[in-house]
Design an enzyme around this catalytic site. Structure first.
Site, PDB file in Angstrom:
ATOM      1  N   TYR A  87      -1.647  -0.381  11.043  1.00 13.63           N
ATOM      2  CA  TYR A  87      -1.842  -1.081   9.766  1.00 13.63           C
ATOM      3  C   TYR A  87      -0.663  -0.836   8.829  1.00 13.63           C
ATOM      4  CZ  TYR A  87      -3.336  -1.540   4.888  1.00 13.63           C
ATOM      5  OH  TYR A  87      -3.375  -1.837   3.545  1.00 13.63           O
ATOM      6  N   LYS A  96       2.272  -3.354   7.259  1.00 14.37           N
ATOM      7  CA  LYS A  96       2.494  -3.560   5.816  1.00 14.37           C
ATOM      8  C   LYS A  96       3.940  -3.197   5.451  1.00 14.37           C
ATOM      9  CE  LYS A  96      -0.197  -4.584   3.045  1.00 14.37           C
ATOM     10  NZ  LYS A  96      -0.652  -5.922   2.555  1.00 14.37           N
ATOM     11  N   THR A 125       0.828  -1.202   0.000  1.00 13.54           N
ATOM     12  CA  THR A 125       0.000   0.000   0.000  1.00 13.54           C
ATOM     13  C   THR A 125       0.870   1.263   0.000  1.00 13.54           C
ATOM     14  OG1 THR A 125      -1.477   1.301   1.420  1.00 13.54           O
ATOM     15  CG2 THR A 125      -0.130  -0.315   2.536  1.00 13.54           C
TER      16      THR A 125
HETATM   17  P1  NAD Z   1      -9.953  -7.164   2.613  1.00 13.08           P
HETATM   18  O1  NAD Z   1      -9.889  -6.849   4.069  1.00 13.08           O
HETATM   19  O2  NAD Z   1     -11.186  -6.876   1.844  1.00 13.08           O
HETATM   20  O3  NAD Z   1      -9.636  -8.729   2.388  1.00 13.08           O
HETATM   21  C1  NAD Z   1      -8.625  -9.391   3.074  1.00 13.08           C
HETATM   22  C2  NAD Z   1      -8.815 -10.883   2.846  1.00 13.08           C
HETATM   23  O4  NAD Z   1      -7.752 -11.571   3.520  1.00 13.08           O
HETATM   24  C3  NAD Z   1     -10.123 -11.441   3.408  1.00 13.08           C
HETATM   25  O5  NAD Z   1     -10.727 -12.305   2.477  1.00 13.08           O
HETATM   26  C4  NAD Z   1      -9.690 -12.198   4.655  1.00 13.08           C
HETATM   27  O6  NAD Z   1     -10.540 -13.300   4.960  1.00 13.08           O
HETATM   28  C5  NAD Z   1      -8.303 -12.656   4.248  1.00 13.08           C
HETATM   29  N1  NAD Z   1      -7.422 -12.918   5.407  1.00 13.08           N
HETATM   30  C6  NAD Z   1      -7.238 -12.128   6.489  1.00 13.08           C
HETATM   31  N2  NAD Z   1      -6.372 -12.705   7.332  1.00 13.08           N
HETATM   32  C7  NAD Z   1      -5.983 -13.880   6.747  1.00 13.08           C
HETATM   33  C8  NAD Z   1      -5.082 -14.901   7.113  1.00 13.08           C
HETATM   34  N3  NAD Z   1      -4.414 -14.860   8.269  1.00 13.08           N
HETATM   35  N4  NAD Z   1      -4.907 -15.957   6.273  1.00 13.08           N
HETATM   36  C9  NAD Z   1      -5.597 -16.033   5.104  1.00 13.08           C
HETATM   37  N5  NAD Z   1      -6.469 -15.080   4.721  1.00 13.08           N
HETATM   38  C10 NAD Z   1      -6.659 -14.008   5.526  1.00 13.08           C
HETATM   39  O7  NAD Z   1      -8.702  -6.435   1.977  1.00 13.08           O
HETATM   40  P2  NAD Z   1      -8.547  -5.773   0.521  1.00 13.08           P
HETATM   41  O8  NAD Z   1      -9.077  -4.395   0.568  1.00 13.08           O
HETATM   42  O9  NAD Z   1      -9.044  -6.722  -0.484  1.00 13.08           O
HETATM   43  O10 NAD Z   1      -6.967  -5.668   0.456  1.00 13.08           O
HETATM   44  C11 NAD Z   1      -6.181  -6.703  -0.137  1.00 13.08           C
HETATM   45  C12 NAD Z   1      -4.723  -6.343  -0.012  1.00 13.08           C
HETATM   46  O11 NAD Z   1      -4.477  -5.101  -0.660  1.00 13.08           O
HETATM   47  C13 NAD Z   1      -4.250  -6.167   1.430  1.00 13.08           C
HETATM   48  O12 NAD Z   1      -2.967  -6.722   1.549  1.00 13.08           O
HETATM   49  C14 NAD Z   1      -4.201  -4.664   1.630  1.00 13.08           C
HETATM   50  O13 NAD Z   1      -3.221  -4.307   2.574  1.00 13.08           O
HETATM   51  C15 NAD Z   1      -3.843  -4.198   0.235  1.00 13.08           C
HETATM   52  N6  NAD Z   1      -4.327  -2.843  -0.100  1.00 13.08           N
HETATM   53  C16 NAD Z   1      -5.652  -2.558  -0.083  1.00 13.08           C
HETATM   54  C17 NAD Z   1      -6.079  -1.279  -0.442  1.00 13.08           C
HETATM   55  C18 NAD Z   1      -7.548  -0.915  -0.496  1.00 13.08           C
HETATM   56  O14 NAD Z   1      -7.855   0.223  -0.847  1.00 13.08           O
HETATM   57  N7  NAD Z   1      -8.455  -1.807  -0.189  1.00 13.08           N
HETATM   58  C19 NAD Z   1      -5.144  -0.297  -0.793  1.00 13.08           C
HETATM   59  C20 NAD Z   1      -3.791  -0.626  -0.768  1.00 13.08           C
HETATM   60  C21 NAD Z   1      -3.396  -1.920  -0.443  1.00 13.08           C
END
Ligand code: NAD
Ligand code: TYD
Length: 352
Positions: free
Chosen positions: A160, A164, A135
């Protein structure tokens, strides 16, 4: 046929990625490993449930035995690690689980992939890669000017973003120390279908449709750089295929907006197209988030120049598609906002 181990593929971005890859390619097999926390939802993946190139495994990226077994039973070519605790407000309330999943889970995955792919000293099976989905929040907060570049020093503020950034440093260490083939992508705020309504855009859409207050933290002038989720999926696909091993790629939407403008855009769309009775009276400025980063803005020039990626969906189109998606998936929203979500919402916004 290439086999992808996608972790966290039942969450928002992960499920969009699984759907994108299986729709787009006939020579891709996906194993989706997800713990199914509150943020994971198999309903997102109905379309691919019966697809012979798709397998779902419920499991935890921290579980060493389970991950080892997965690598032993399958010839995995790529790991795309989406699995994470992803919500800043939850990390402020309870940082521990962020360290467990985001840091320890990532190191566990790195180890398992390294053991499975290693064929000699610092040598790995041809064509394998580990992509860490990170991120822009690892870079900290910007003032009014400038952008995050891949060379910007890491300066995370929230639990958070600190977790990361720690994970990113381990991914980098595996490259620097073992020449293990990795890429890191750092994207800005995503929006689009299947996003859990704890994040700004789906929360505001949900509350507007329900005539509930719209809780804007502080003055609402914090700026985020919004990226349509499908554009992000496309970027990840390109980095896996053509990214230079060991490199970081920033992925941004060229689309900075203050939060209050996002809220007003949603309100005016709903007012015009869905429900004329809603209005700005629903907006409530509430206590600010602790340590709230003021501005994020990505310079995605490297991924444009080197891989030819650019964000195709402009915000006006993306936000309309997103609001329409939530309108046509009211049952999805009802299911994810029943039960535990009510408790979360009461606790998070109590007294605000
Ligand atoms: P989200 O919270 O919607 O989904 C996370 C998923 O990971 C869920 O399905 C959850 O069940 C699974 N999970 C959590 N802990 C787990 C574990 N210990 N083992 C296996 N599965 C596990 O998140 P998102 O928004 O889809 O984000 C996905 C990735 O992208 C993350 O790494 C996040 O840091 C990164 N990210 C997201 C955004 C955003 O705007 N949403 C922006 C930048 C980076
Ligand atoms: P969020 O969607 O949680 O993403 P992030 O914190 O990872 O950027 O929040 C986006 C912005 O919206 C952030 O500046 C916090 C703000 N925000 C509100 O003003 N009210 C809310 O209810 C939420 C969830 C977020």
């Amino acid at each position: 046929m290439k086999t992808y181990l996608v972790t966290g593929g039942a969450g928002f971005i992960g499920s969009n990625f699984v759907l994108y890859m299986l729709r787009r390619y006939d020579d891709v097999r996906i194993i989706n490993l997800d713990k199914l926390t509150y943020a994971g939802n198999l309903e997102n993946l109905r379309e691919v449930e019966g697809n012979p190139r798709y397998t779902f495994v419920q499991g935890d990226i921290c579980d060493q035995e389970a991950i080892k077994t997965l690598f032993e039973g399958n010839e995995i070519d790529y790991v795309v690690n989406f699995a994470a605790e992803s919500h800043v407000d939850r990390s402020i309330a309870n940082p521990q689980v962020f360290v467990e999943t985001n840091v320890l889970g990532t190191v566990n995955l790195l180890n398992a992939a390294k053991n499975a792919w290693q064929i000699g000293d610092d040598e790995y099976r041809e064509g394998c890669k580990f992509l860490q989905v990170s991120t822009d929040e690892v870079y900290g907060s910007l003032g009014a000017e400038g952008y995050f570049m891949e060379t910007t020093p890491l300066d995370p503020h929230s639990p958070y973003s600190s977790s990361k950034a720690s994970a990113d440093l381990f991914v980098k260490a595996y490259y620097d120390t073992y020449r293990f083939p990795v890429n890191i992508t750092r994207c800005s705020n995503n929006y689009g279908p299947y996003q859990f309504p704890e994040k700004l855009i789906p929360l505001m859409i949900h509350n507007t449709l329900q005539h509930k207050e719209l809780p804007v933290y502080g003055d609402g002038m914090q700026v985020r750089d919004w990226l349509y989720v499908e554009d992000h999926c496309k970027a990840i696909d390109m980095v896996i295929r053509n990214g230079v091993t060991g490199e970081v790629y920033n992925v941004g939407g060229h689309n900075e907006r203050p939060n209050i403008a996002i809220v007003k855009t949603i309100l005016s769309y709903v007012k015009e197209h869905v429900d004329p009775s809603v209005g700005e009276g629903l907006i409530k400025h509430v206590e600010d988030r602790k340590g709230h980063d003021r501005r994020y803005g990505i310079d995605p020039e490297k991924i444009r120049r080197d891989l030819g990626w650019f964000p195709e969906t402009c915000f006006e189109v993306g936000i309309e598609k997103t609001i329409r998606w939530y309108l046509t998936h009211k049952e999805w929203m009802e299911r994810v906002t029943s039960g535990q979500y009510q408790e979360y919402y009461r606790a998070m916004y109590a007294g605000k």
